[in-house]
Design a protein around this motif. Structure first.
Motif: not given
Lengths: 450, 496, 128
Positions: A136, A178, A320-321, A324-325, A327, A329-330, B151, B155, B159, B183-184, B186-188, B190-193, B196
């Protein structure tokens, strides 16, 4: 109704095909108690002409930089550079900007090849092995780099240079909150304006994941990257170099040649207007050995069934696609069009242009610095060498000076006490090729009058 | 009308690096009007590039070389302006040209993020009003425009949810996510701690309240769902589900990727949603750019408002101003530098003003109408994943293909020969060989019919001439691309 | 599809062959077929401990990722480095050249619940 392509007759045909007599029947899948009974409370729709008039009137309430408007000496992570005409004409081709992420390579070779070239350009400028197709912005890219360093090293401790852009620091802290792991700050030397190696050493502890250093740093100062690299490598952590002004890469030794493990930053300077802060262009490059830990899209070269060269998204299992969890990154939608604009800008000016551009930026900033110091209204805040941005200390109230200069249509810089309370009356000032000698002389003159 | 493709006129084109030759000049950037500064006079030699450094083969091409290069590349691309792009879940609607013109006004593009607030009141007003419009459309109490994409918005929302529970002194650690999720999600999480907790959707494609009840506990921070879901169905039980989650103190996060089906028809707040991200690059017509930039504003209910990222925009009298961390002690901080993807906001703002309340509602109902037309017209030739009226997209499975040796991917590639961008395939994961069609409201009946006719022809071809599908596409510049080779023998950049 | 009789199988689609105290482990023909072209495999280091039912590695195709679960506990005595460089061997010869690791079995009792070729074949028929 705008942007709907059905006539009443078409709607009747569709309803008949579905076997219902009104659209209302279809909306029956929405539970009645959740339906909006009245109309949304929004302004009535406008014709295209009225829409454009409205947008012009909103735009007219702003005083943009340049174009006979404000003369700006603001930088701090957002740089006003000349964008070649090729950029808007070529990136403005709607085959590029109305496409989606290139999931179907056979009809996306344009985007894919352009992104492959962009990845290459990033690698060439930074002297790194691989780069992703974009993130980004510089701040979120730096946060992603920190997460990547943690995955690579399996460690938690993150040391941030105090001379890293404060909004980047804040973004990293948001991303890591977090996980509540330790983030420490490596103090900068108040005399030189650069990260102290001893302070970095202390901040890293025994087992750092990474040390994050901006170069040129937030104050415009050039860091001794090699010395910092040695310090973090001694502890088997990774060095993350953040580049917010990539024009500097035309002149400065590239991060890949001074011990950097991950380079991130913002390529806004190339092909992307100031746009009030976004969209900008996060980038990330690293060594081949870490490629599976990279976040974001990566384009690879391959062949089609007939053996012709072709390009496609690759290493998708990181993403992610698929994962998933788990990955890396998201991130999904990234800043592809901004990357295309940067690529067009860079290829338009070429090797000679990039080097010339960085030299002009260096010269403008040094001329400006000299002119401002001659006024005796300000002193250099730091002693370290600079590229196109620097910090001065005013002998009077900086906010009042900024206000007075604004009345003369000059944006004189950024007061640093908004981020560093101790740095009162410090002004961060940048010059690019768009600041003419006349503008610079006028700035100096108005400053001495203020 | 039958749509066809032909061979076209594809120029071959090397990489720009291969077009490059030493000493060629492109666009001269600038000439300096100040004395040349000798770098070595202030910068240590070790900090500088060597004099002859060619930057590893950095290109040197003429301006015309560059113009032809990118023009040819653009011709190898397919965009919404080229043709129908029924990519499910992505809402590839027409990107109005007037929005592009608005976003290119120098009064917007020339603004530095740190310039004095008095000099950018129009930009702040635009952002302030866009927040208000998005609040009205979604029903949420407050919005941040900061996140850069969907995504990123997810996130940001997660947060805030984490911060909310931490602030209450009782941090929670789990997020429930249905198996139909993007998919975003579960990925988000996990990234936020968060951990899932997946749950299965019911036989009717909808989430069952009992399934939520069975896993919902006081360590669950939120249920993250998409409504309408990724099968294109409205989660009818959402209110009941929200009640279950709220009863245990949890929150409802809605992935707003599919908001195009709801604009002006229903508000998320009425469904019990506490937090949602909206995708301006889907619902609000801003272009996808070949992979961004997008914009992912996040809406929240009152209790989450203190946690929104900084800065916030406030209206004080007639002035707009930015409020920072000092006055927002509970903020999660920042998702990025500055304020978000402003030029994308400009486009979305122009879109909302152009359409108004009635236009937005009409967009949503037409999107639903078109999707159901697809569903009804194709259900004889392809097996519907769930045979109930849909919202904005229709999902088919590959069931009728079994035994033919033809896979969903072959159908997708064959569609290209008919001049269409393929739908989303193999998603959602719960539908075998899924084909997910989202026509959007902006397409004409003739286009929809041409697509339907192509799909029907392909269904016949799958039985009578499967090789046509397996060898597709045939009229593109490149034939099917070897993605396996790309992964096994990675070439990720050009080298001199 | 091939299911050699002299091997044992797991419901996670690994095969195991025990000779003396050493177990050789790989993935089944069915597993490689469902994954498609394998492009990447990640294996443990020699000497590393593995635990029954727990992941010891990862195998990836272009569009899928799958964990490798150990059918038995013990320590890794040998790793087939050749397949890291040529993962296509996993598609071509899953029971032969593309064995993945050898393990010194720590508890032979764990072998009792493994599936026979017949049972495994039945299991995947049901799973389809």
């Amino acid at each position: 109704m705008p942007y709907v392509s059905l006539s009443d007759k078409d709607v009747a045909h569709i309803l008949k095909t579905i076997g219902i007599d009104s659209t209302e029947t279809l909306l029956g899948t929405l539970p009645d108690d959740l339906r909006i009974k009245d109309k949304l409370n929004l302004p009535d729709g406008l014709s295209e002409q009225e829409t454009m008039a409205l947008m012009r009137s909103m735009a007219a309430k702003n005083s943009p930089v340049g174009q006979g408007g404000l003369s700006s000496f603001l930088g701090a992570g957002a740089y006003n550079h000349y964008v070649p005409s090729t950029v808007e004409h070529l990136a403005g081709r709607s085959e590029f900007y109305t496409a989606y992420t290139p999931y179907q390579p056979e009809i996306s070779q344009g985007t894919l090849m352009a992104m492959f070239e962009y990845q290459t350009l990033v690698c060439q400028m930074t002297s790194m092995d691989v780069a992703n197709a974009s993130l980004y912005d510089g701040a979120s890219a730096t946060a992603e780099a920190v997460l990547m360093a943690r995955r690579v090293t399996g460690r938690g401790r993150v040391a941030l240079s105090g001379a890293l852009h404060p909004e980047y620091q804040r973004t990293i802290k948001t991303y890591l909150k977090s996980a509540s792991e330790d983030i420490t700050e490596a103090l900068f030397c108040t005399e030189a304006g650069t990260t102290l190696v001893e302070a970095a050493d202390a901040a890293m502890g025994d087992e750092p994941a990474c040390l994050v250093v901006q170069h040129p740093n937030f104050f415009g100062c050039l860091e001794d990257v090699s010395a910092l690299a040695e310090a973090v490598h001694r502890k088997k952590g990774l060095l993350i170099i953040v580049v917010t002004e990539p024009v500097s890469l035309g002149l400065l030794k590239p991060p890949g040649e001074v011990g950097c493990d991950i380079v991130v930053g913002d390529n806004q300077s190339f092909g992307n207007a100031l746009n009030f802060g976004g969209p900008y262009l996060g980038f990330m490059a690293t060594k081949t050995e870490f490629v599976r830990q990279l976040p974001g899209r990566i384009i690879g070269q391959t062949v089609d069934r007939d053996g012709r060269r072709a390009f496609c998204l690759t290493f998708s299992t990181r993403e992610q696609h698929i994962r998933r969890e788990r990955a890396t990154s998201n991130i999904c939608t990234n800043h592809g069009l901004c990357a295309l604009q940067a690529a067009i800008h860079l290829t338009s000016i070429g090797l000679g242009g990039l080097k010339a551009l960085s030299r002009v930026n260096l010269s403008k900033a040094h001329y400006l610095r000299q002119r401002l110091l001659e006024t005796k209204v300000c002193r250099p805040a730091f002693s370290a060498p600079i590229f196109n941005e620097f910090t001065v200390r005013l002998d009077k109230d900086a906010d009042a000076v900024l206000q007075r200069l604004l009345k003369k249509d000059i944006l004189a810089g950024l007061t640093l006490d908004r981020f560093y309370p101790a740095l009162t009356n410090h002004l961060l000032i940048a010059a690019t090729e768009l600041n003419s000698k006349d503008d610079i002389d006028r700035f100096a003159e108005e400053l001495s009058n203020s | 009308m039958k749509q066809t493709t032909d061979k076209g006129f594809f120029m071959d084109e090397p990489l720009i690096f291969e077009r490059s030759s030493s000493g060629k000049r492109g666009v001269e950037p600038c000439q300096s009007d100040v004395p040349d500064h000798d770098a070595l006079s202030t910068i240590p030699k070790a900090f500088l590039r060597d004099a002859g450094d060619g930057l590893n083969g950095f290109p040197e091409a003429s301006e015309l070389d560059v113009v032809r290069h990118y023009t040819r590349l653009s011709q190898w691309n397919f965009g919404v302006d080229t043709g129908f792009y029924p990519l499910g879940s992505c809402t590839m609607k027409y990107n109005p040209k007037v929005n592009e013109d608005a976003a290119r006004l120098s009064g917007f593009t020339g603004l530095h993020p740190y310039q004095n607030e008095a000099t950018c009141q129009g930009a702040l007003e635009l952002m302030h009003d866009l927040e208000a419009y998005l609040c009205e459309i979604s029903g949420m109490d407050a919005i941040t425009l900061q996140p850069s994409a969907g995504a990123h918005g997810e996130l940001c929302g997660l947060f805030m949810i984490a911060a909310y529970f931490k602030d209450k002194g009782a941090p929670r650690h789990k997020i429930i996510i249905p198996d139909t999720a993007h998919g975003t999600n579960p990925a988000s999480s996990a990234l936020a701690g968060f951990k899932v907790v997946p749950i299965k959707s019911g036989a009717n494609g909808l989430l069952a309240p009992e399934a939520v009840k069975a896993v919902m506990d006081t360590d669950t921070a939120a249920l993250m769902l998409t409504n309408p879901n990724t099968i294109g169905l409205f989660e009818r039980n959402i209110k009941e589900i929200a009640r279950i989650v709220h009863a245990k103190g949890g929150l409802i996060y809605c992935d707003g990727a599919n908001m195009n089906a709801l604009m002006g028809l229903a508000r998320l707040s009425d469904m019990g949603v506490d937090c949602v991200q909206l995708n301006l690059h889907k619902t609000f017509s801003t272009p996808h750019g070949g992979g961004g930039p997008g914009s992912g504003p996040v809406g929240v209910v009152k209790k989450l408002e203190p946690f929104l990222p900084v800065p916030r925009i406030r209206k004080k009298g007639k002035r707009f101003t930015l409020v920072n961390e000092g006055d927002r002690p509970k903020t999660i901080g920042r998702m990025k530098a500055f304020y978000g993807n402003f030029s994308i906001m400009v486009r979305a703002y122009a879109y909302i003003r152009r359409l108004g309340a009635e236009g937005l509602r009409r967009a949503a109902t037409t999107a639903i109408l078109n999707a159901n037309y697809m569903r009804e017209s194709l259900k004889g030739d392809f097996e519907l994943a769930y045979d109930t009226p849909c919202m904005h997209e229709a999902v088919f499975s590959d069931k009728l293909l079994s035994g033919s040796g033809v896979a969903t991917m072959d159908i997708a590639k064959r569609l290209i020969d008919y001049g269409f961008h393929p739908p989303t395939v193999y998603f959602p994961l719960v539908v075998h060989g899924a084909i997910m069609i989202e026509p959007t409201e902006t397409e004409s009946l003739e286009t929809l019919d041409a697509f339907i006719s192509a799909m029907r022809s392909i269904a016949v071809e799958a039985k009578t001439a499967p090789e046509l599908l397996k060898n597709a596409p045939s009229n593109t510049r490149v034939s099917r691309v070897d993605e396996t080779k790309a992964a096994r023998e990675p070439v990720l950049r050009w080298r001199a | 599809m091939d299911f050699p009789k002299d091997l044992k199988y797991t419901k996670e689609h690994e095969w195991i062959k025990v000779e003396g105290n050493t177990a050789t482990i790989g993935i089944t023909d069915y597993a490689q077929d469902s994954l498609g072209d394998v492009v990447y495999v990640e294996l443990p280091q020699e000497g590393q401990a593995v635990t029954k039912h727990e992941a010891f590695g990862v195998v990836e195709s272009v569009k899928a990722v799958s964990d490798l679960y150990s059918p038995v506990s013990g320590s890794v005595s040998e790793v087939n480095d050749a397949i890291i460089d040529s993962p296509e061997a996993i598609n071509e010869d899953p029971y032969g050249d593309a064995w993945m690791i050898k393990v010194d079995v720590s508890n032979k009792a764990e072998l009792s619940d493994l599936l026979s070729a017949e049972d495994y074949q039945k299991f995947i028929e049901e799973e389809k």
